[in-house]
Each structure stands twice: as structure tokens, then as C-alpha cells.
Scaffold this motif. Structure first.
Motif, PDB file in Angstrom:
ATOM      1  N   PHE A  28      37.764 -22.933  -9.386  1.00 16.08           N
ATOM      2  CA  PHE A  28      38.414 -21.713  -9.862  1.00 16.08           C
ATOM      3  C   PHE A  28      38.268 -20.589  -8.849  1.00 16.08           C
ATOM      4  O   PHE A  28      39.257 -19.943  -8.471  1.00 16.08           O
ATOM      5  CB  PHE A  28      37.817 -21.289 -11.213  1.00 16.08           C
ATOM      6  CG  PHE A  28      38.241 -19.913 -11.651  1.00 16.08           C
ATOM      7  CD1 PHE A  28      39.481 -19.711 -12.238  1.00 16.08           C
ATOM      8  CD2 PHE A  28      37.416 -18.809 -11.456  1.00 16.08           C
ATOM      9  CE1 PHE A  28      39.888 -18.435 -12.632  1.00 16.08           C
ATOM     10  CE2 PHE A  28      37.813 -17.538 -11.841  1.00 16.08           C
ATOM     11  CZ  PHE A  28      39.055 -17.355 -12.435  1.00 16.08           C
ATOM     12  N   TRP A  29      37.030 -20.324  -8.418  1.00 17.18           N
ATOM     13  CA  TRP A  29      36.813 -19.208  -7.507  1.00 17.18           C
ATOM     14  C   TRP A  29      37.459 -19.444  -6.150  1.00 17.18           C
ATOM     15  O   TRP A  29      37.895 -18.488  -5.501  1.00 17.18           O
ATOM     16  CB  TRP A  29      35.316 -18.951  -7.356  1.00 17.18           C
ATOM     17  CG  TRP A  29      34.668 -18.451  -8.600  1.00 17.18           C
ATOM     18  CD1 TRP A  29      33.727 -19.082  -9.361  1.00 17.18           C
ATOM     19  CD2 TRP A  29      34.932 -17.210  -9.252  1.00 17.18           C
ATOM     20  NE1 TRP A  29      33.391 -18.325 -10.443  1.00 17.18           N
ATOM     21  CE2 TRP A  29      34.110 -17.156 -10.405  1.00 17.18           C
ATOM     22  CE3 TRP A  29      35.778 -16.132  -8.985  1.00 17.18           C
ATOM     23  CZ2 TRP A  29      34.110 -16.074 -11.277  1.00 17.18           C
ATOM     24  CZ3 TRP A  29      35.772 -15.055  -9.853  1.00 17.18           C
ATOM     25  CH2 TRP A  29      34.952 -15.022 -10.973  1.00 17.18           C
ATOM     26  N   ARG A  30      37.563 -20.673  -5.737  1.00 14.87           N
ATOM     27  CA  ARG A  30      38.160 -21.001  -4.436  1.00 14.87           C
ATOM     28  C   ARG A  30      39.633 -20.608  -4.387  1.00 14.87           C
ATOM     29  O   ARG A  30      40.162 -20.226  -3.334  1.00 14.87           O
ATOM     30  CB  ARG A  30      38.011 -22.496  -4.178  1.00 14.87           C
ATOM     31  CG  ARG A  30      38.517 -23.001  -2.838  1.00 14.87           C
ATOM     32  CD  ARG A  30      38.134 -24.458  -2.688  1.00 14.87           C
ATOM     33  NE  ARG A  30      38.596 -25.007  -1.428  1.00 14.87           N
ATOM     34  CZ  ARG A  30      39.765 -25.614  -1.261  1.00 14.87           C
ATOM     35  NH1 ARG A  30      40.604 -25.728  -2.297  1.00 14.87           N
ATOM     36  NH2 ARG A  30      40.112 -26.104  -0.092  1.00 14.87           N
ATOM     37  N   SER A  31      40.305 -20.656  -5.534  1.00 13.73           N
ATOM     38  CA  SER A  31      41.729 -20.340  -5.568  1.00 13.73           C
ATOM     39  C   SER A  31      42.033 -18.968  -6.165  1.00 13.73           C
ATOM     40  O   SER A  31      43.164 -18.492  -6.085  1.00 13.73           O
ATOM     41  CB  SER A  31      42.483 -21.406  -6.368  1.00 13.73           C
ATOM     42  OG  SER A  31      41.994 -21.467  -7.706  1.00 13.73           O
ATOM     43  N   TYR A  32      41.029 -18.313  -6.734  1.00 13.08           N
ATOM     44  CA  TYR A  32      41.261 -17.074  -7.478  1.00 13.08           C
ATOM     45  C   TYR A  32      41.546 -15.896  -6.550  1.00 13.08           C
ATOM     46  O   TYR A  32      40.873 -15.693  -5.533  1.00 13.08           O
ATOM     47  CB  TYR A  32      40.045 -16.751  -8.344  1.00 13.08           C
ATOM     48  CG  TYR A  32      40.118 -15.392  -9.001  1.00 13.08           C
ATOM     49  CD1 TYR A  32      40.970 -15.157 -10.075  1.00 13.08           C
ATOM     50  CD2 TYR A  32      39.351 -14.320  -8.533  1.00 13.08           C
ATOM     51  CE1 TYR A  32      41.041 -13.909 -10.684  1.00 13.08           C
ATOM     52  CE2 TYR A  32      39.420 -13.071  -9.139  1.00 13.08           C
ATOM     53  CZ  TYR A  32      40.266 -12.866 -10.204  1.00 13.08           C
ATOM     54  OH  TYR A  32      40.351 -11.637 -10.795  1.00 13.08           O
ATOM     55  N   ALA A  76      42.621 -11.716  -7.439  1.00 10.96           N
ATOM     56  CA  ALA A  76      43.021 -10.685  -8.395  1.00 10.96           C
ATOM     57  C   ALA A  76      44.317 -10.026  -7.950  1.00 10.96           C
ATOM     58  O   ALA A  76      44.613  -9.934  -6.749  1.00 10.96           O
ATOM     59  CB  ALA A  76      41.917  -9.642  -8.517  1.00 10.96           C
ATOM     60  N   ASP A  77      45.088  -9.542  -8.899  1.00  6.88           N
ATOM     61  CA  ASP A  77      46.371  -8.900  -8.589  1.00  6.88           C
ATOM     62  C   ASP A  77      46.197  -7.697  -7.667  1.00  6.88           C
ATOM     63  O   ASP A  77      47.075  -7.400  -6.855  1.00  6.88           O
ATOM     64  CB  ASP A  77      47.059  -8.453  -9.891  1.00  6.88           C
ATOM     65  CG  ASP A  77      47.498  -9.623 -10.748  1.00  6.88           C
ATOM     66  OD1 ASP A  77      47.594 -10.748 -10.221  1.00  6.88           O
ATOM     67  OD2 ASP A  77      47.710  -9.415 -11.959  1.00  6.88           O
ATOM     68  N   PHE A  78      45.072  -6.999  -7.787  1.00 12.24           N
ATOM     69  CA  PHE A  78      44.880  -5.763  -7.022  1.00 12.24           C
ATOM     70  C   PHE A  78      44.162  -5.993  -5.697  1.00 12.24           C
ATOM     71  O   PHE A  78      43.952  -5.052  -4.949  1.00 12.24           O
ATOM     72  CB  PHE A  78      44.083  -4.751  -7.859  1.00 12.24           C
ATOM     73  CG  PHE A  78      42.737  -5.254  -8.296  1.00 12.24           C
ATOM     74  CD1 PHE A  78      41.630  -5.153  -7.461  1.00 12.24           C
ATOM     75  CD2 PHE A  78      42.566  -5.825  -9.557  1.00 12.24           C
ATOM     76  CE1 PHE A  78      40.384  -5.620  -7.859  1.00 12.24           C
ATOM     77  CE2 PHE A  78      41.321  -6.278  -9.967  1.00 12.24           C
ATOM     78  CZ  PHE A  78      40.227  -6.181  -9.111  1.00 12.24           C
ATOM     79  N   TRP A 115      34.387  -9.013 -11.974  1.00  9.68           N
ATOM     80  CA  TRP A 115      35.161  -8.063 -12.777  1.00  9.68           C
ATOM     81  C   TRP A 115      36.012  -8.747 -13.852  1.00  9.68           C
ATOM     82  O   TRP A 115      36.923  -8.129 -14.416  1.00  9.68           O
ATOM     83  CB  TRP A 115      36.065  -7.218 -11.873  1.00  9.68           C
ATOM     84  CG  TRP A 115      36.917  -8.004 -10.907  1.00  9.68           C
ATOM     85  CD1 TRP A 115      37.894  -8.914 -11.204  1.00  9.68           C
ATOM     86  CD2 TRP A 115      36.874  -7.937  -9.475  1.00  9.68           C
ATOM     87  NE1 TRP A 115      38.465  -9.416 -10.063  1.00  9.68           N
ATOM     88  CE2 TRP A 115      37.859  -8.831  -8.974  1.00  9.68           C
ATOM     89  CE3 TRP A 115      36.117  -7.200  -8.559  1.00  9.68           C
ATOM     90  CZ2 TRP A 115      38.094  -9.022  -7.615  1.00  9.68           C
ATOM     91  CZ3 TRP A 115      36.345  -7.386  -7.206  1.00  9.68           C
ATOM     92  CH2 TRP A 115      37.326  -8.290  -6.736  1.00  9.68           C
ATOM     93  N   LEU A 116      35.711  -9.997 -14.170  1.00  8.03           N
ATOM     94  CA  LEU A 116      36.531 -10.695 -15.164  1.00  8.03           C
ATOM     95  C   LEU A 116      36.239 -10.271 -16.595  1.00  8.03           C
ATOM     96  O   LEU A 116      36.967 -10.652 -17.510  1.00  8.03           O
ATOM     97  CB  LEU A 116      36.350 -12.204 -15.030  1.00  8.03           C
ATOM     98  CG  LEU A 116      36.842 -12.842 -13.722  1.00  8.03           C
ATOM     99  CD1 LEU A 116      36.854 -14.350 -13.844  1.00  8.03           C
ATOM    100  CD2 LEU A 116      38.217 -12.323 -13.339  1.00  8.03           C
ATOM    101  N   GLY A 117      35.187  -9.504 -16.801  1.00  4.87           N
ATOM    102  CA  GLY A 117      34.896  -9.022 -18.143  1.00  4.87           C
ATOM    103  C   GLY A 117      33.642  -8.177 -18.142  1.00  4.87           C
ATOM    104  O   GLY A 117      32.787  -8.304 -17.255  1.00  4.87           O
ATOM    105  N   PRO A 118      33.499  -7.286 -19.131  1.00  2.00           N
ATOM    106  CA  PRO A 118      32.360  -6.364 -19.174  1.00  2.00           C
ATOM    107  C   PRO A 118      31.143  -6.986 -19.844  1.00  2.00           C
ATOM    108  O   PRO A 118      31.242  -8.005 -20.543  1.00  2.00           O
ATOM    109  CB  PRO A 118      32.902  -5.198 -20.000  1.00  2.00           C
ATOM    110  CG  PRO A 118      33.843  -5.865 -20.964  1.00  2.00           C
ATOM    111  CD  PRO A 118      34.474  -7.015 -20.204  1.00  2.00           C
ATOM    112  N   VAL A 119      29.996  -6.336 -19.657  1.00  2.00           N
ATOM    113  CA  VAL A 119      28.774  -6.754 -20.347  1.00  2.00           C
ATOM    114  C   VAL A 119      28.348  -5.734 -21.392  1.00  2.00           C
ATOM    115  O   VAL A 119      27.365  -5.948 -22.095  1.00  2.00           O
ATOM    116  CB  VAL A 119      27.624  -7.010 -19.346  1.00  2.00           C
ATOM    117  CG1 VAL A 119      27.948  -8.204 -18.473  1.00  2.00           C
ATOM    118  CG2 VAL A 119      27.341  -5.779 -18.498  1.00  2.00           C
ATOM    119  N   LEU A 120      29.069  -4.637 -21.508  1.00  2.00           N
ATOM    120  CA  LEU A 120      28.829  -3.645 -22.546  1.00  2.00           C
ATOM    121  C   LEU A 120      30.004  -3.630 -23.518  1.00  2.00           C
ATOM    122  O   LEU A 120      31.159  -3.772 -23.109  1.00  2.00           O
ATOM    123  CB  LEU A 120      28.660  -2.251 -21.945  1.00  2.00           C
ATOM    124  CG  LEU A 120      27.351  -1.973 -21.205  1.00  2.00           C
ATOM    125  CD1 LEU A 120      27.435  -0.620 -20.482  1.00  2.00           C
ATOM    126  CD2 LEU A 120      26.172  -1.984 -22.165  1.00  2.00           C
TER     127      LEU A 120
END
Length: 535
Positions: free
Chosen positions: A234-238, A240-242, A310-315
Motif C-alpha cells: 500500500f505505502w509503496r504505491s500511495y 496523497a492528492d496534495f 495523515w490518514l486519520g486522527p488520534v483525537l
């Protein structure tokens, strides 16, 4: 459950928590300091992050106790390490010669220095430290915390602690959450704060990326390749749009222009501030300081954009989702290492991978190889009597005015640009110039609670201004003032709210900070009017 009573309970033994304990102890109070990991120090140790500091840190811009810590780190290397004579003689010795900081050092050295600072108070039981201990419940009666239940992780044993003052120095503001204290997570909206760089509307789940840092060295010609991480494909191909390139690549994003920047592992060994390749950026042990052959390799600390999760928060999420994101951050960091070992384009010609990269869990104190804890850039924050806004510290937001807003209730100073990493809602860097600033006491006073104080990154700042109030010496200053305020309130029979609201009491407290503890309350004029640029 046994019940234990102290003058002051400090929940969280990170950078701010240690500073809070030192201040309260110096002012004669009995303190319990709890810490979720088995290392005190937070950013400086268990998170393994070399200190991010202001440009004038060697001369001005921190408290006396933080300076004692910095001096202690250098003294530790001079006393215990076989430095070359020329390195030993360097007044401003930088043990790692990293370009991000004037004092890049190993986490264990910081731990030893912090333990040394606290040791005299442990000897007579003025200070107790409970490691591997986290808060699980907070009992509140009206506007006061009456007890905190903590749990020892390995055994599951719970203890009830009562104290006249409770300081939240946790990395995520856990006491605030457990006690139902008025607080904020994520990003405020412009309709709330009027900040130029705030979102148009609030989004609590818009939070800065976390990072799971790790240390490594490089033994060319050897093979230290780790097992392929579960999420590597997953990370090898990921991408982010920005982001201008794949997550696992040498293509980074310029924090201000958001354009692609190439920065590889070894290709540009420039040691000017913030210059050069990634290896030298956060290097924490430089073998050039030692006799030839003493160390086989430098040691560098990986806290780079590639491991910003940055795929999701911890709070603001449930425990299961939080653990999923923590596991994702671990997997991302290990995937970056595996990619560098096996597939990364090399700097020295054709070929891929640096199999000689070796994970140094011995440096970070773990068997899994990563740091003991995630690097947290953003905490739950109190709703405070006073909140620091971008308009008070940002160069652009201040318009034609010179310098940051001055505060009559200043309890410290700091200097760093407003530096927000990409967020869990897909917002890229926010990196803007700011003025050297003050820390207002009002930002440490909750709107309602009377015996609770923030002692870390959880004071009255916004998602935006957190970007310059979150760094090591500022967190230390915040914690030190919280510890001093609690002790001073007990010593004088006043309350923190009264100290801020009564001019004579405020003047006495500021004099205590400046004269007894060595806290700098304002910037010299030359520095005050010199902005801290963006990246």
C-alpha cells in the motif's frame, strides 16, 4: 485501590511535565509525576526528536532550567564520550552535527540528564515518579478535580491519587478528556477566530500528522534488511492528492510553495542549517567527533515528511480507530525503512537500495526498533481565559505592526515559525513567518476549572498558533510555569485565576519566575523585531 496524596500531581512525564516537576520541587512542594512509557522526557527521549529551537537559543529564548538541560547534554558527552580534543573544545558542541538543530543528541543522553536534574528530589521522596502509568479516570466535583485514577500498564494495578493541583502534561490532553474539561481539538474556523490561515469553518478532525520516528545507522557492505512490513504494498504505491510524489520516494513538498523538492539520503552532505541531504538533517551521533575507527557509522534520526501519517486522527475517535491509526503510523515508518533498504534510488550511480541501513532500537530503547511513542504535534487544548491567535504572532496577520503582541501577563517567551504539517483532512503544510512571541498567563488558565493547569502543548492556543508554541523549549517553558504557578498558589494561599487577575499578585509571580527560576519574560528589542521566517 490504594489512595495516595500529594501537593501536586503531574500527569505525563514529557518535556513539559519534567519542567513542571522541577519548578514545583524548587518551590518546596511534594510532587507525583506519572509517565505512560518507561522514559521521562517526551519529545526529547521517548519520541526521540532532536530539539527544534529558535535561532538565538544559545544566547536568549529559553528558561534557565532549559539552558541547564542543554548544558547538561553537552557536559555528558564531554565527560562520558571519547571526543576528539577539537570537538571537546567546541563551546557549542553539537553531538550529532545535525542541520535541524544546534543540539542534536541521542535520546538516552537526554534521559540521563533529565534523571540527573530530578535525582536530588527523589532521594528524599519529595518527588515520586511512576513509570508505565496512564490516567484512566478523573473524578470532578464542581470546578475542581478531586482524584485521578491511574493504571500501571504491565500489571493492570490501579491507584487513586489526590492532589491540591493537577497538571495535564500528557501528549494528547488526556486529563482534559477524562475530566470533561472544556477543550478543543483540531482546527477552528475563521468564523471563530478570524485567523487568515484558519479553515473557513471548524473541523475537529483536521489535525496535524503524527510521526513514529526511528534511529538508524549505515554499515555499507552489510545486509540488515528487515522483514517486509504488512502494509508495504500500500505505502509503496500511495500518493496523497496534495503531495507532489509518492509517499515512499525522495520527492518531498516545499512547506511554503508546495512544489516538489528532491532530497535524498546521502547525495548532498551540506551541513548548513536546514541544508543538505536527509542523512545529515537529524543526525544524532556524528562519528567525525571521535577518533578514527571508534564508531563504524553516524546515527541519524528519521523524522522526515515520508513518515508523516495523515490518514486519520488520534483525537476525537474511539479507541479502536485510534489504535488503527497508531498501527498505520508504525507500518508507514517500517515501510520507509524497508523501501530505503531495498528499492530506493541510490545517490552513487545505478542500482537501488541501501541494505546496510540498520534499525537502532537500542538507541530508542525498544525491541521493535522505533521510538517508544509517537511524535505528537497537536494536543487537545483547554478553552482558556485567553487564547493566542494568529493575529497576535503572525507576520502577515499583524499587517504593518512590528513585532508580536505584547502581553502584560507574560510568563515566558518563544521563537519559531508557524509550522503546521499536513493534516488528517488532506490540507498541506501551513508554514508562515511569525514574530518572536510571549506566553500569556491567561492561556494557562482554564475558563472554569480551578485546580487544573495545562503543562504541555494543551494551553490556550489555536490549531494555527500551536504551530509555533509546540516546540521543545516552549513546551518546557509552559510546563515550568504551570508547576511554578501551582506551587506559588499553594505557598501564598491564592488561586491561579487570582494571580492573573490581581496586578500585585501577578507582579509577585512574574518576579518569582524571573528572579528565582530564571524565566525570560520579554525579548530584547533586537530580537523582538526580527521575524522568524517560514521554512
Amino acid at each position: 485501590m490504594q489512595e495516595h496524596s500529594y501537593d501536586i500531581l503531574i500527569v505525563g512525564g514529557g518535556t513539559g511535565g519534567v519542567a513542571a516537576a522541577l519548578a514545583a520541587l524548587r518551590l518546596g512542594r511534594r510532587v507525583l509525576l506519572t509517565e505512560e512509557t518507561d522514559w521521562i522526557g517526551g519529545q526529547l527521549t521517548s519520541q526521540a526528536v532532536p530539539p527544534d529551537e529558535g535561532v538565538w537559543i544559545e544566547d536568549v529564548g529559553c528558561t534557565a532550567s532549559y539552558r541547564a538541560f542543554r548544558n547538561g547534554v553537552r557536559a555528558y558527552y564531554r565527560e562520558h564520550y571519547p571526543l576528539r580534543p577539537e570537538s571537546r573544545a567546541e563551546v557549542h558542541l553539537n553531538p550529532g552535527a545535525g542541520t535541524v538543530s544546534r543540539l542534536c543528541h541521542e535520546p538516552r543522553v537526554a534521559l540521563a540528564v533529565l534523571e540527573g536534574l530530578l535525582a536530588p528530589y527523589r532521594a528524599n521522596r519529595q518527588l515520586d515518579i511512576w513509570l508505565d502509568t496512564r490516567p484512566v479516570a478523573v473524578q470532578v466535583d464542581g470546578d475542581r478535580i478531586t482524584a485521578v485514577t491511574v493504571e500501571h500498564g504491565p500489571s493492570g494495578e490501579q491507584q487513586v491519587v489526590t492532589a491540591q493541583y493537577v497538571l495535564d502534561a500528557t501528549e494528547l490532553g488526556e486529563v482534559l478528556e477524562l475530566g470533561g474539561v472544556e477543550s478543543i481539538i483540531g482546527a477552528e474556523g475563521q468564523d471563530q477566530t478570524g485567523e487568515p490561515h484558519a479553515l473557513s469553518t471548524a473541523d475537529p478532525l483536521n489535525q496535524q500528522a503524527i510521526s513514529w520516528c526511528f534511529a538508524m545507522d549505515h554499515l555499507d557492505g552489510e545486509d540488515h534488511t528487515i522483514d517486509r512490513p504488512a502494509g508495504y504494498d500500500f505505502w509503496r504505491s500511495y500518493q496523497a492528492d496534495f503531495w507532489p510524489g509518492k509517499q515512499l520516494s525522495w520527492t518531498l513538498c516545499h512547506p511554503i510553495t508546495h512544489r516538489a523538492v528532491f532530497r535524498d539520503l546521502f547525495g548532498n552532505p551540506d551541513e548548513t542549517p536546514h541544508g543538505g541531504d536527509l542523512w545529515h538533517f537529524r543526525r544524532i551521533l556524528a562519528r567525525r567527533h571521535y577518533p578514527e575507527g571508534r564508531y563504524r557509522s553516524d546515527v541519524t534520526l528519521v523524522n522526515w515528511p515520508q513518515i508523516d501519517y495523515w490518514l486519520g486522527p488520534v483525537l476525537g475517535v474511539d479507541a479502536a480507530e485510534r489504535e488503527r491509526h497508531l498501527a498505520g503510523a508504525r507500518d508507514l515508518s517500517l515501510s520507509l525503512l524497508y523501501w530505503m533498504q531495498t528499492e530506493a534510488p541510490r545517490h552513487d550511480g545505478p542500482g537501488h537500495g541501501y541494505p546496510g541501513l540498520r534499525l537502532r532500537g537500542d538507541v530508542t530503547g525498544t525491541r521493535h526498533g522505533l521510538a517508544k511513542a509517537i511524535y505528537v504535534r497537536e494536543s487537545r487544548r483547554i478553552q482558556a481565559e485567553f487564547t493566542v491567535l494568529e493575529q497576535m504572532v503572525g507576520v502577515e496577520a499583524r499587517g504593518p505592526l512590528q513585532g508580536a503582541q505584547t502581553f502584560a501577563d507574560s510568563v515566558g517567551i518563544g521563537q519559531y515559525r508557524i509550522d503546521l504539517h499536513p493534516s488528517t483532512r488532506g490540507r498541506n503544510y501551513v508554514d508562515i513567518a511569525s514574530w518572536p512571541f510571549q506566553i500569556p498567563l491567561g492561556a494557562l488558565i482554564p475558563v472554569r476549572m480551578e485546580n487544573l493547569l495545562p503543562a504541555a502543548k494543551n494551553l490556550g492556543v489555536t490549531h494555527i498558533t500551536n504551530g509555533c508554541y509546540r516546540l521543545h523549549p516552549v513546551e518546557w517553558n509552559i510546563g515550568e510555569v504551570a508547576g511554578a504557578l501551582a506551587a506559588h498558589a499553594l505557598n501564598t494561599g491564592s488561586t491561579p485565576r487570582q494571580v492573573r487577575g490581581t496586578p500585585s499578585l501577578l507582579a509577585d509571580f512574574q518576579a518569582l519566575l524571573a528572579d528565582t527560576l530564571g524565566v525570560e519574560l520579554q525579548w530584547p528589542e533586537a530580537q523582538r523585531l526580527t521575524p522568524s521566517p517560514g521554512f
